[in-house]
Design an enzyme around this catalytic site. Structure first.
Site, mmCIF file in Angstrom:
data_model
loop_
_atom_site.group_PDB
_atom_site.id
_atom_site.type_symbol
_atom_site.label_atom_id
_atom_site.label_comp_id
_atom_site.label_asym_id
_atom_site.label_seq_id
_atom_site.Cartn_x
_atom_site.Cartn_y
_atom_site.Cartn_z
ATOM 1 N N ASP A 244 28.417 -27.080 -6.051
ATOM 2 C CA ASP A 244 27.000 -27.422 -5.934
ATOM 3 C C ASP A 244 26.154 -26.141 -6.014
ATOM 4 O O ASP A 244 25.707 -25.747 -7.102
ATOM 5 C CB ASP A 244 26.771 -28.182 -4.616
ATOM 6 C CG ASP A 244 25.373 -28.749 -4.468
ATOM 7 O OD1 ASP A 244 24.536 -28.527 -5.360
ATOM 8 O OD2 ASP A 244 25.087 -29.418 -3.463
ATOM 9 N N LYS B 194 28.220 -33.447 6.288
ATOM 10 C CA LYS B 194 27.990 -31.990 6.264
ATOM 11 C C LYS B 194 28.859 -31.322 7.328
ATOM 12 O O LYS B 194 28.737 -31.631 8.519
ATOM 13 C CB LYS B 194 26.508 -31.684 6.507
ATOM 14 C CG LYS B 194 25.572 -32.372 5.513
ATOM 15 C CD LYS B 194 25.902 -32.022 4.076
ATOM 16 C CE LYS B 194 25.018 -32.772 3.089
ATOM 17 N NZ LYS B 194 25.405 -32.569 1.685
ATOM 18 N N GLU C 40 32.929 -30.425 -1.133
ATOM 19 C CA GLU C 40 31.866 -29.814 -1.936
ATOM 20 C C GLU C 40 31.533 -28.414 -1.399
ATOM 21 O O GLU C 40 31.401 -28.219 -0.194
ATOM 22 C CB GLU C 40 30.628 -30.718 -1.891
ATOM 23 C CG GLU C 40 29.530 -30.279 -2.857
ATOM 24 C CD GLU C 40 28.528 -31.401 -3.121
ATOM 25 O OE1 GLU C 40 28.938 -32.446 -3.664
ATOM 26 O OE2 GLU C 40 27.349 -31.243 -2.760
ATOM 27 N N LYS D 50 22.004 -30.543 -9.710
ATOM 28 C CA LYS D 50 20.726 -30.684 -8.997
ATOM 29 C C LYS D 50 19.622 -30.217 -9.942
ATOM 30 O O LYS D 50 19.557 -29.045 -10.328
ATOM 31 C CB LYS D 50 20.743 -29.868 -7.700
ATOM 32 C CG LYS D 50 21.610 -30.516 -6.626
ATOM 33 C CD LYS D 50 21.034 -30.269 -5.239
ATOM 34 C CE LYS D 50 21.712 -31.125 -4.180
ATOM 35 N NZ LYS D 50 22.774 -30.398 -3.452
ATOM 36 N N ASP E 228 30.917 -31.828 2.638
ATOM 37 C CA ASP E 228 30.162 -30.746 2.018
ATOM 38 C C ASP E 228 30.005 -29.612 3.034
ATOM 39 O O ASP E 228 29.354 -29.787 4.074
ATOM 40 C CB ASP E 228 28.783 -31.293 1.602
ATOM 41 C CG ASP E 228 27.997 -30.315 0.747
ATOM 42 O OD1 ASP E 228 28.438 -29.149 0.618
ATOM 43 O OD2 ASP E 228 26.950 -30.722 0.205
#
Ligand code: MG
Length: 370
Positions: free
Chosen positions: A241, A165, A218, A265, A193
């Protein structure tokens, strides 16, 4: 077969330790999950779960799921839970939008359909692919060395895909990405991400400054328009995402070549029925997928694992195990679990997970035919 009772539980899922993403601007300590049990007049019942990742990650929150179900549930009593398209049309008529409200119900209906057919969900959703599904770790934003230590901790548990992240600090992000990419083993994938944190200028700077990362980035920016700008000025594959909610988003992503990958998701896109349509479109158009949920226990993880298990390994690069980040387990020993860094969807009919009711307390709502 008719639905004759819908019961809803609220379940707090404290994280083992605080977690930061989006460059540290979003912090999470506990998740608010909603479990749903749907019962039928033929004695078959099914379970589902909806669990947003806190209240700041997406336009979704736990209380929203339960109040949305209050609107939808009365309309579903008397419906056949095995007729998934009709169930979804009924939900969309009862409450347009609010996709994240619907996934727990959709999963519970799939559970019933699978049990009725005597088939595991992955078989009912298409077919079980032979390869296990790699689980991606989720590496909280931190300084580069902290993040590398976290990768090594997951590596020791068998993980070979890692989601680092990043976001919010261009120089530090370049350091983070270079260190984690450089330390990746030959059989590992480390992707990055940003969780919407970068402005297009920052995304372009980072993505054009890092050493070769052999993976993808991402959700670099907030919107699809911003990501489209970045797409044209950078060379790394991009995964969408948070900006993928409904099929029209997916259509835009494909039509305008905004990204090569998407993260399906299940909670965000409204359940397995809608996710299945997206899966088929992605397979036909060559878009690579990750399949996971936004959060939750082994119930949500297992629903994702079933869908991921239907996709050839070259088109599905991984799932995610939220259950390993939380300290409450409503169904110990059941469902998809980490086996050397991978999920294998259960072989039991339906979802293959039944929570222990003693771990849930009393339902917060029950809807029955009067
Ligand atoms: Mg993400």
């Amino acid at each position: 077969m008719k639905i004759n009772r819908i019961s809803v539980w609220q379940l707090d899922l404290p994280l083992h330790k605080p977690y930061w993403l989006s460059g540290g601007r979003l912090k999470f300590e506990s998740l608010d999950s909603t479990l749903v049990c749907i019962e039928t007049d033929e004695g078959v019942s099914g379970w589902g779960e909806g669990c947003p990742w806190g209240v700041t990650y997406l336009p979704a929150h736990g209380k929203g799921i339960r109040s949305g179900i209050e609107e939808i549930a009365p309309q579903l009593l008397g419906c056949d839970p095995r007729q998934l398209d009709a169930i979804n049309r009924t939900m969309d008529l009862a409450l347009p939008g609010h996709l994240y409200v619907k996934s727990a119900i959709d999963i519970a209906c799939w559970d019933i359909a699978g049990q009725s057919a005597g088939m595991p969900l992955c078989e009912l959703l298409g077919a079980r692919q032979p390869e296990p599904v790699p689980i991606a770790s989720s590496i909280s934003t931190g300084n580069p060395q902290q993040m590398l230590d976290e990768v090594k901790r997951y590596r020791d548990k068998g993980y070979r895909v890692h989601s680092g992240k990043v976001g919010a600090d261009v120089k530090l992000d370049i350091e983070r990405i270079n260190l984690l990419s450089g330390e990746a083993l030959d059989n590992e994938t480390v992707y990055f991400d940003a969780n919407r944190a970068w402005l297009p200028r920052e995304a372009v700077t980072v993505m054009n400054s890092v050493s070769d990362m052999h993976s993808w980035v991402e959700q670099p920016c907030e919107t699809l328009e911003q990501i489209d700008q970045v797409r044209k000025l950078t060379r790394y594959p991009i995964c969408i995402d948070e900006s993928l909610h409904d099929f029209s988003d997916l259509l835009r992503i494909q039509k305008y070549g905004i990204a090569e990958m998407v993260n399906l998701k299940i909670n965000r896109i409204g359940g397995l029925t809608k996710a299945r349509r997206m899966r088929d479109f992605c397979l036909d158009t060559g878009i690579t997928m990750l399949v996971m949920d936004t959060g939750g226990s082994v119930i949500a993880d297992t629903a994702s694992a079933h869908l991921a298990q239907t996709i050839p390994a070259s088109s599905c690069l991984g799932s995610w195990s939220c259950q390993e980040m939380v300290s409450v387990d409503p169904a110990p020993g059941q469902g998809a679990r980490n086996i050397e860094g991978c999920f294998i969807a259960p072989d039991l009919p339906g979802l293959g997970v039944t929570p222990e009711r003693s771990r849930l307390g009393d339902p917060v709502s029950v809807y029955t035919e009067s």
